[in-house]
Design a protein around this motif. Structure first.
Motif, PDB file in Angstrom:
ATOM      1  N   GLU A 201       0.830  -1.210   0.000  1.00  0.00           N
ATOM      2  CA  GLU A 201       0.000   0.000   0.000  1.00  0.00           C
ATOM      3  C   GLU A 201       0.859   1.252   0.000  1.00  0.00           C
ATOM      4  O   GLU A 201       0.580   2.220  -0.726  1.00  0.00           O
ATOM      5  N   ILE A 204       2.372   1.895  -3.392  1.00  0.00           N
ATOM      6  CA  ILE A 204       1.395   2.466  -4.323  1.00  0.00           C
ATOM      7  C   ILE A 204       1.216   3.955  -4.048  1.00  0.00           C
ATOM      8  O   ILE A 204       1.205   4.789  -4.973  1.00  0.00           O
ATOM      9  N   ASP A 207       5.085   5.711  -4.307  1.00  0.00           N
ATOM     10  CA  ASP A 207       5.931   5.357  -5.443  1.00  0.00           C
ATOM     11  C   ASP A 207       7.389   5.149  -5.010  1.00  0.00           C
ATOM     12  O   ASP A 207       8.323   5.516  -5.720  1.00  0.00           O
ATOM     13  N   HIS A 234      -4.321  -6.976 -11.615  1.00  0.00           N
ATOM     14  CA  HIS A 234      -3.058  -6.774 -10.918  1.00  0.00           C
ATOM     15  C   HIS A 234      -3.162  -5.606  -9.945  1.00  0.00           C
ATOM     16  O   HIS A 234      -4.122  -4.839  -9.970  1.00  0.00           O
ATOM     17  N   ILE A 235      -2.176  -5.483  -9.091  1.00  0.00           N
ATOM     18  CA  ILE A 235      -2.118  -4.357  -8.152  1.00  0.00           C
ATOM     19  C   ILE A 235      -1.782  -3.089  -8.932  1.00  0.00           C
ATOM     20  O   ILE A 235      -0.935  -3.103  -9.832  1.00  0.00           O
ATOM     21  N   ALA A 236      -2.427  -2.009  -8.586  1.00  0.00           N
ATOM     22  CA  ALA A 236      -2.240  -0.744  -9.298  1.00  0.00           C
ATOM     23  C   ALA A 236      -0.765  -0.357  -9.370  1.00  0.00           C
ATOM     24  O   ALA A 236      -0.051  -0.383  -8.370  1.00  0.00           O
ATOM     25  N   GLY A 237      -0.321  -0.031 -10.585  1.00  0.00           N
ATOM     26  CA  GLY A 237       1.045   0.420 -10.788  1.00  0.00           C
ATOM     27  C   GLY A 237       2.058  -0.676 -11.028  1.00  0.00           C
ATOM     28  O   GLY A 237       3.217  -0.391 -11.330  1.00  0.00           O
ATOM     29  N   ARG A 317      -8.676  -6.151  -0.778  1.00  0.00           N
ATOM     30  CA  ARG A 317      -7.975  -5.035  -1.437  1.00  0.00           C
ATOM     31  C   ARG A 317      -8.201  -5.093  -2.952  1.00  0.00           C
ATOM     32  O   ARG A 317      -8.417  -6.166  -3.516  1.00  0.00           O
ATOM     33  N   LEU A 319      -7.931  -4.707  -7.225  1.00  0.00           N
ATOM     34  CA  LEU A 319      -7.060  -5.029  -8.335  1.00  0.00           C
ATOM     35  C   LEU A 319      -7.498  -4.224  -9.554  1.00  0.00           C
ATOM     36  O   LEU A 319      -8.651  -3.787  -9.643  1.00  0.00           O
ATOM     37  N   ARG A 320      -6.584  -4.049 -10.491  1.00  0.00           N
ATOM     38  CA  ARG A 320      -6.869  -3.384 -11.753  1.00  0.00           C
ATOM     39  C   ARG A 320      -6.931  -4.424 -12.871  1.00  0.00           C
ATOM     40  O   ARG A 320      -6.030  -5.261 -12.973  1.00  0.00           O
TER      41      ARG A 320
END
Length: 325
Positions: A201, A204, A207, A234-237, A317, A319-320
């Motif tokens: 977290e 994300i 960064d 997937h997880i953002a980024g 949590r 996902l994208r």
């Protein structure tokens, strides 16, 4: 005089034993030649999904064009190797009211496992994957990571695993291995090697760490998923570096060169020298990326997200994913 000779002989043998015990692996990866020369003074852990093949002879086929024998089915093991079932090295852990499978075992539990495999304190450990499938490498890397977490540094993975050992024409055993009594001692967790959900977290939000998704491209985009994960995508980024890219194909899957790995990560949008967190479905495929970035490319700011998307989605949590059909 005879007593003196016996005393001298004992001293020589003791000195030889101490020398053997002081052996250090030359790096995180060893080849078949090094292992063949040092096999009797290291502990070889053979990690594979099917232990039945550990005790059956390998099967070969003859290439019609060249006449060369080709390994068709893995069987047997490196003499003296200890069998390790892939699925046995991880455990269920409880976080509050949440039970999460496929996690790093507790310190005492992993120490017990290692001793059961005959691992001895001070003796080098060499891990041999099955080496037939690109994913086999990740199982070896996961076991390596767990030993590293609990303080072991005198450890390596043999390039190409058991399949390469057999393909190189080396001695193969099919009888059960008589294991020495294990006395290996686990140390406190190296938390700098482990990423938590909170660490992800934070990565994300700020960064401060690159997220490396080790799964297949269809899973990354959310076109498919494994049953161990509760959502798609997937997880953002996160950037996708499929673990299938990390080894060659063929009779025995071997690791690639450091230069090739650097190019793969850069082409995938990952700087191999900056902080990173690797993840996958449950934490095995992620170990391959962790091993390459940390141990081969020398990035000491890489962590593995234990539990990975299994834990992430159990916690609800997000996902994208790409737009559904």
């Amino acid at each position: 005089m005879k007593a003196e000779i016996r005393s001298m002989s004992g001293a020589v043998l003791l000195g030889m034993a101490q020398w053997a015990w002081a052996l250090q692996v030359p790096g995180p990866v060893v080849d078949g030649d090094w292992l063949a020369a040092n096999r009797t003074v290291v502990t070889v852990l053979d990690v594979r999904p099917n232990l039945k093949s550990f005790l059956t002879a390998p099967r070969f086929e003859t290439d019609a064009k060249t006449g060369n024998k080709i390994l068709a089915e893995l069987g047997g093991h490196i003499p003296g190797a200890s069998p390790v079932q892939n699925s046995s090295i991880r455990a269920e852990r409880t976080f509050g009211s949440l039970k999460v499978k496929f996690m790093l075992p507790e310190r005492s539990e992993f120490e017990k496992l290692a001793r059961g495999w005959g691992v001895q304190a001070g003796r080098p450990i060499v891990i041999a994957a099955a080496g037939r499938d690109p994913q086999d490498f990740n199982a070896a890397a996961r076991l390596y990571w767990q030993f590293k977490v609990f303080g072991e540094d005198n450890i390596a993975i043999v390039n190409g695993g058991t399949a390469a050992w057999i393909a190189e024409g080396r001695e193969v055993a099919v009888a059960p291995t008589k294991l020495a009594a294990g006395d290996w001692v686990a140390k406190a967790e190296r938390t700098e090697l482990i990423a938590t959900s909170q660490d992800v977290e934070a990565a994300i939000a700020t960064d401060t760490a690159q997220l490396v998704d080790a799964r297949s491209t269809p899973e990354y985009f959310g076109l498919t998923k494994k049953s161990t994960v509760s959502g798609y995508g997937h997880i953002a980024g996160a950037k996708n570096v499929s673990s299938e890219l990390l080894t060659t194909e063929g009779n025995a899957t071997r690791m690639r060169s450091a230069a090739t790995y650097r190019d793969i990560y850069k082409a995938s949008g990952i700087d191999p020298h900056l902080p990173a967190i690797t993840y996958c479905n449950t934490g095995v495929l992620a170990a391959g990326n962790w091993f390459v970035l940390s141990e081969i490319l020398g990035n000491n700011r890489v962590r593995l997200y234990d539990g990975s998307l299994h834990k992430w989605t159990l916690e609800g949590r997000p996902l994208r994913a790409v737009a559904p059909l």
